[in-house]
Design a protein around this motif. Structure first.
Motif, PDB file in Angstrom:
ATOM      1  N   ASP A  55       1.099  -1.242  -0.181  1.00  6.75           N
ATOM      2  CA  ASP A  55       0.163   0.067  -0.069  1.00  6.75           C
ATOM      3  C   ASP A  55       1.102   1.421   0.132  1.00  6.75           C
ATOM      4  N   ILE A  56       0.547   2.334  -0.919  1.00  9.80           N
ATOM      5  CA  ILE A  56       1.182   3.358  -0.785  1.00  9.80           C
ATOM      6  C   ILE A  56       1.257   4.386   0.333  1.00  9.80           C
ATOM      7  N   SER A  57       0.222   3.930   1.391  1.00  9.08           N
ATOM      8  CA  SER A  57       0.015   4.923   2.530  1.00  9.08           C
ATOM      9  C   SER A  57      -0.161   3.850   3.697  1.00  9.08           C
ATOM     10  N   PRO A  58       1.083   3.307   3.907  1.00 16.74           N
ATOM     11  CA  PRO A  58       0.770   1.878   4.711  1.00 16.74           C
ATOM     12  C   PRO A  58       0.250   2.443   6.226  1.00 16.74           C
ATOM     13  N   GLN A  59      -0.585   1.668   6.943  1.00 15.52           N
ATOM     14  CA  GLN A  59      -1.220   2.169   8.023  1.00 15.52           C
ATOM     15  C   GLN A  59      -0.656   1.132   9.045  1.00 15.52           C
ATOM     16  N   ALA A  60       0.466   0.209   8.754  1.00 20.56           N
ATOM     17  CA  ALA A  60       1.126  -0.554   9.795  1.00 20.56           C
ATOM     18  C   ALA A  60       2.341  -0.844   9.030  1.00 20.56           C
ATOM     19  N   PRO A  61       3.485  -1.298   9.996  1.00 20.66           N
ATOM     20  CA  PRO A  61       4.715  -1.728   9.354  1.00 20.66           C
ATOM     21  C   PRO A  61       4.662  -2.636   8.138  1.00 20.66           C
ATOM     22  N   ALA A 114       2.857 -14.828   5.263  1.00 20.06           N
ATOM     23  CA  ALA A 114       3.778 -15.722   5.849  1.00 20.06           C
ATOM     24  C   ALA A 114       5.072 -15.299   5.254  1.00 20.06           C
ATOM     25  N   GLN A 115       5.150 -14.907   3.947  1.00 23.84           N
ATOM     26  CA  GLN A 115       6.302 -14.429   3.084  1.00 23.84           C
ATOM     27  C   GLN A 115       6.871 -13.154   3.992  1.00 23.84           C
ATOM     28  N   GLU A 116       6.138 -12.295   4.575  1.00 20.39           N
ATOM     29  CA  GLU A 116       6.533 -10.944   4.896  1.00 20.39           C
ATOM     30  C   GLU A 116       6.880 -11.408   6.326  1.00 20.39           C
ATOM     31  N   GLY A 117       6.591 -12.557   6.691  1.00 16.64           N
ATOM     32  CA  GLY A 117       7.116 -12.854   8.460  1.00 16.64           C
ATOM     33  C   GLY A 117       5.975 -12.585   9.424  1.00 16.64           C
ATOM     34  N   LEU A 118       4.609 -12.474   9.064  1.00 19.68           N
ATOM     35  CA  LEU A 118       3.812 -12.299  10.007  1.00 19.68           C
ATOM     36  C   LEU A 118       3.082 -13.323  10.223  1.00 19.68           C
ATOM     37  N   GLU A 119       2.882 -13.645  11.640  1.00 20.34           N
ATOM     38  CA  GLU A 119       2.190 -14.688  12.176  1.00 20.34           C
ATOM     39  C   GLU A 119       0.620 -14.059  12.603  1.00 20.34           C
ATOM     40  N   ASP A 120       0.713 -12.901  13.042  1.00 18.54           N
ATOM     41  CA  ASP A 120      -0.925 -12.457  13.451  1.00 18.54           C
ATOM     42  C   ASP A 120      -1.055 -11.181  12.631  1.00 18.54           C
ATOM     43  N   PHE A 121      -1.962 -11.097  11.864  1.00 15.85           N
ATOM     44  CA  PHE A 121      -2.398 -10.004  10.952  1.00 15.85           C
ATOM     45  C   PHE A 121      -3.809  -9.902  10.556  1.00 15.85           C
ATOM     46  N   ARG A 122      -4.116  -8.626  10.246  1.00 14.51           N
ATOM     47  CA  ARG A 122      -5.438  -8.500  10.070  1.00 14.51           C
ATOM     48  C   ARG A 122      -5.903  -8.120   8.560  1.00 14.51           C
ATOM     49  N   LEU A 123      -6.855  -8.602   8.214  1.00 12.26           N
ATOM     50  CA  LEU A 123      -7.530  -8.390   6.755  1.00 12.26           C
ATOM     51  C   LEU A 123      -8.847  -7.498   7.007  1.00 12.26           C
ATOM     52  N   ASN A 124      -8.881  -6.670   5.852  1.00 17.39           N
ATOM     53  CA  ASN A 124      -9.825  -5.789   5.754  1.00 17.39           C
ATOM     54  C   ASN A 124     -10.387  -5.317   4.607  1.00 17.39           C
ATOM     55  N   HIS A 152     -10.138  -5.205  -3.389  1.00 18.83           N
ATOM     56  CA  HIS A 152      -9.173  -5.563  -2.671  1.00 18.83           C
ATOM     57  C   HIS A 152      -9.099  -5.740  -1.270  1.00 18.83           C
ATOM     58  N   VAL A 153      -8.311  -6.676  -0.955  1.00 20.53           N
ATOM     59  CA  VAL A 153      -8.177  -6.930   0.450  1.00 20.53           C
ATOM     60  C   VAL A 153      -6.935  -6.636   1.023  1.00 20.53           C
ATOM     61  N   HIS A 154      -7.136  -5.554   2.091  1.00 22.71           N
ATOM     62  CA  HIS A 154      -6.064  -5.042   3.033  1.00 22.71           C
ATOM     63  C   HIS A 154      -5.239  -6.215   3.653  1.00 22.71           C
ATOM     64  N   VAL A 155      -4.211  -6.300   3.934  1.00 26.93           N
ATOM     65  CA  VAL A 155      -3.384  -7.086   4.913  1.00 26.93           C
ATOM     66  C   VAL A 155      -2.565  -6.257   5.646  1.00 26.93           C
ATOM     67  N   LEU A 156      -2.636  -6.289   6.983  1.00 26.57           N
ATOM     68  CA  LEU A 156      -1.817  -5.067   7.755  1.00 26.57           C
ATOM     69  C   LEU A 156      -1.223  -6.049   8.815  1.00 26.57           C
ATOM     70  N   GLY A 157       0.103  -5.788   9.101  1.00 23.31           N
ATOM     71  CA  GLY A 157       0.674  -6.631  10.381  1.00 23.31           C
ATOM     72  C   GLY A 157       1.707  -5.776  10.674  1.00 23.31           C
ATOM     73  N   GLY A 158       2.469  -6.371  11.714  1.00 22.29           N
ATOM     74  CA  GLY A 158       3.739  -5.909  12.431  1.00 22.29           C
ATOM     75  C   GLY A 158       3.551  -4.826  13.670  1.00 22.29           C
ATOM     76  N   ARG A 159       2.266  -4.945  13.976  1.00 26.08           N
ATOM     77  CA  ARG A 159       1.685  -4.171  15.183  1.00 26.08           C
ATOM     78  C   ARG A 159       0.535  -4.754  15.773  1.00 26.08           C
ATOM     79  N   SER A 160       0.081  -4.389  17.000  1.00 31.40           N
ATOM     80  CA  SER A 160      -1.215  -5.006  17.315  1.00 31.40           C
ATOM     81  C   SER A 160      -2.447  -4.114  16.917  1.00 31.40           C
ATOM     82  N   PHE A 161      -3.522  -4.431  16.944  1.00 30.94           N
ATOM     83  CA  PHE A 161      -4.428  -3.980  16.614  1.00 30.94           C
ATOM     84  C   PHE A 161      -5.833  -3.772  17.644  1.00 30.94           C
ATOM     85  N   SER A 162      -6.559  -2.760  17.567  1.00 38.15           N
ATOM     86  CA  SER A 162      -7.863  -2.990  18.594  1.00 38.15           C
ATOM     87  C   SER A 162      -8.988  -3.323  17.913  1.00 38.15           C
ATOM     88  N   TRP A 163      -9.940  -3.538  18.544  1.00 45.03           N
ATOM     89  CA  TRP A 163     -11.128  -3.945  18.171  1.00 45.03           C
ATOM     90  C   TRP A 163     -12.284  -3.340  19.139  1.00 45.03           C
TER      91      TRP A 163
END
Ligand code: AMP
Length: 112
Positions: free
Chosen positions: A30-36, A73-83, A98-109
């Motif tokens: 993503d050109i404007s990343p919302q997570a690492p 997995a290729q990006e080394g993510l174990e936990d991640f969020r799809l949106n 498009h499916v957003h895939v975000l990871g590298g930080r924790s997410f709230s709900w």
């Protein structure tokens, strides 16, 4: 469906940091990343939004999730969020599914 910036990425008319491609799908950062780590998985088939998918897209939709999992997995993510944002009221801005895939930080709900 009208041409979108994502179909121009598929056609290599504009650059993107593409991290996965097969016959049916493409993933790029993503050109404007919302997570690492923040990448998008898109079908090459021009479906504007999830609401426009039909039963004949069943395998393709499943494929997008498997690609999301594989690239995460290729990006080394174990936990991640799809949106998936569906429609302007849900903050969809690019009308090519498009499916957003975000990871590298924790997410709230719940999400905002
Ligand atoms: P959405 O709001 O769900 O439609 O998300 C569209 C996403 O596409 C946003 O996160 C944008 O940052 C991203 N985006 C827009 N243009 C580009 C581009 N040229 N390359 C990569 N990501 C993009």
């Amino acid at each position: 469906m009208s041409d979108t910036i994502f179909s121009r990425i598929i056609d290599r008319e504009i650059p993107a940091d593409i991290i996965y491609e097969d016959e049916q799908a493409l993933a790029f950062r993503d050109i404007s990343p919302q997570a690492p780590v923040h990448f998008l998985v898109i079908p090459k088939k021009p479906i504007a939004k999830l609401s426009d998918a039909t039963p004949e897209d069943q395998a393709l939709l499943g494929h997008l999730l498997l690609v999301a999992r594989e690239v995460a997995a290729q990006e080394g993510l174990e936990d991640f969020r799809l949106n998936v944002n569906n429609g302007a009221g849900a903050s969809q801005t690019v009308f090519h599914l498009h499916v957003h895939v975000l990871g590298g930080r924790s997410f709230s709900w719940p999400p905002g």
